[in-house]
Design an enzyme around this catalytic site. Sequence first.
Site, short mmCIF file in Angstrom:
data_model
loop_
_atom_site.label_atom_id
_atom_site.label_comp_id
_atom_site.label_asym_id
_atom_site.label_seq_id
_atom_site.Cartn_x
_atom_site.Cartn_y
_atom_site.Cartn_z
N GLY A 46 0.84 -1.19 0.00
CA GLY A 46 0.00 0.00 0.00
C GLY A 46 0.88 1.24 0.00
N GLN A 51 3.02 9.91 1.92
CA GLN A 51 4.38 9.34 1.92
C GLN A 51 5.24 9.83 0.76
OE1 GLN A 51 2.62 5.19 2.44
NE2 GLN A 51 4.57 4.96 3.48
N CYS A 91 6.30 -0.43 7.36
CA CYS A 91 5.92 0.77 6.62
C CYS A 91 7.10 1.19 5.76
CB CYS A 91 5.56 1.89 7.60
SG CYS A 91 5.06 3.42 6.79
N LEU A 92 6.81 1.56 4.52
CA LEU A 92 7.87 1.98 3.61
C LEU A 92 8.56 3.26 4.11
CD1 LEU A 92 6.08 1.26 0.21
CD2 LEU A 92 7.91 -0.08 1.28
N HIS A 133 -4.09 1.32 7.88
CA HIS A 133 -2.71 1.85 7.92
C HIS A 133 -2.58 3.04 6.95
CE1 HIS A 133 1.84 1.06 7.95
NE2 HIS A 133 1.70 1.85 6.89
N GLU A 134 -3.15 2.90 5.75
CA GLU A 134 -3.03 3.97 4.74
C GLU A 134 -3.88 5.19 5.11
OE1 GLU A 134 -0.64 3.51 3.03
OE2 GLU A 134 -0.50 1.34 3.00
N HIS A 137 -2.08 7.34 7.49
CA HIS A 137 -1.09 8.23 6.86
C HIS A 137 -1.75 9.54 6.41
CE1 HIS A 137 2.68 6.04 6.67
NE2 HIS A 137 2.15 4.99 6.09
O1 GNR Z 1 4.22 -2.65 2.47
C1 GNR Z 1 3.61 -2.52 3.54
N1 GNR Z 1 3.36 -3.61 4.30
C2 GNR Z 1 2.50 -3.62 5.39
C3 GNR Z 1 2.53 -4.71 6.23
C4 GNR Z 1 1.69 -4.79 7.32
C5 GNR Z 1 0.81 -3.76 7.56
C6 GNR Z 1 0.78 -2.64 6.75
C7 GNR Z 1 1.62 -2.57 5.67
S1 GNR Z 1 1.56 -1.20 4.62
C8 GNR Z 1 3.20 -1.18 3.99
C9 GNR Z 1 3.35 -0.12 2.91
C10 GNR Z 1 3.19 1.24 3.54
O2 GNR Z 1 4.00 1.76 4.23
N2 GNR Z 1 2.05 1.84 3.35
O3 GNR Z 1 1.81 3.02 3.92
NI NI Z 2 3.00 3.06 5.74
#
Ligand code: GNR
Ligand code: NI
Length: 167
Positions: A46, A51, A91-92, A133-134, A137
Amino acid sequence: MAILKILQYPDPRLHKIAKKVEQVNETTRKLVRNMADTMYAAPGVGLAATQVDVHEQVIVVDVSEERNQLMAFINPEILAASGEEECEEGCLSVPGIYETVRRAEKVTVRALDEHGREFTLDADGFLAVCIQHEIDHLRGKVFVEYLSQLKQTRIRSKLKKRLRETF
Ligand code: GNR
Ligand code: NI
């Protein structure tokens, strides 16, 4: 194909609040395409516009094994949430850090697609985790903020140290 630069925690721009997209147009679709390219290249499941330092309510998600089920959510809203579930998240924007976070198990999300059409989706499992999670952000929240202050401090110093070593 355009790969965008992903902001790294603790960058203060990760805490900006994203604005609603007023009109879904070619510019929005270009952002969605570039965000998808960036997510697949990373690779990640995601990515939120926040980001890549664009403070508009746009997210892309693809939790499929084959990496061919791209979903774009513009102005996403959680209409309902139920249950609880724990998932190890990454998270990236926080590379190399994986921690367990508790979230709702099921969510109902309403959003616009890249053509400006409204849709409602019931999500559970890993998809529900990713959507939450997104959306966090877009509200300026990074998953580490669910952890204890001690853990957050440790993560910040670890990432700052790593940044110093890279440059
Ligand atoms: O790549 C991602 N893996 C992930 C793993 C577990 C819970 C959430 C995520 S999202 C993350 C990519 C990201 O940072 N999205 O904002
Ligand atoms: Ni993230």
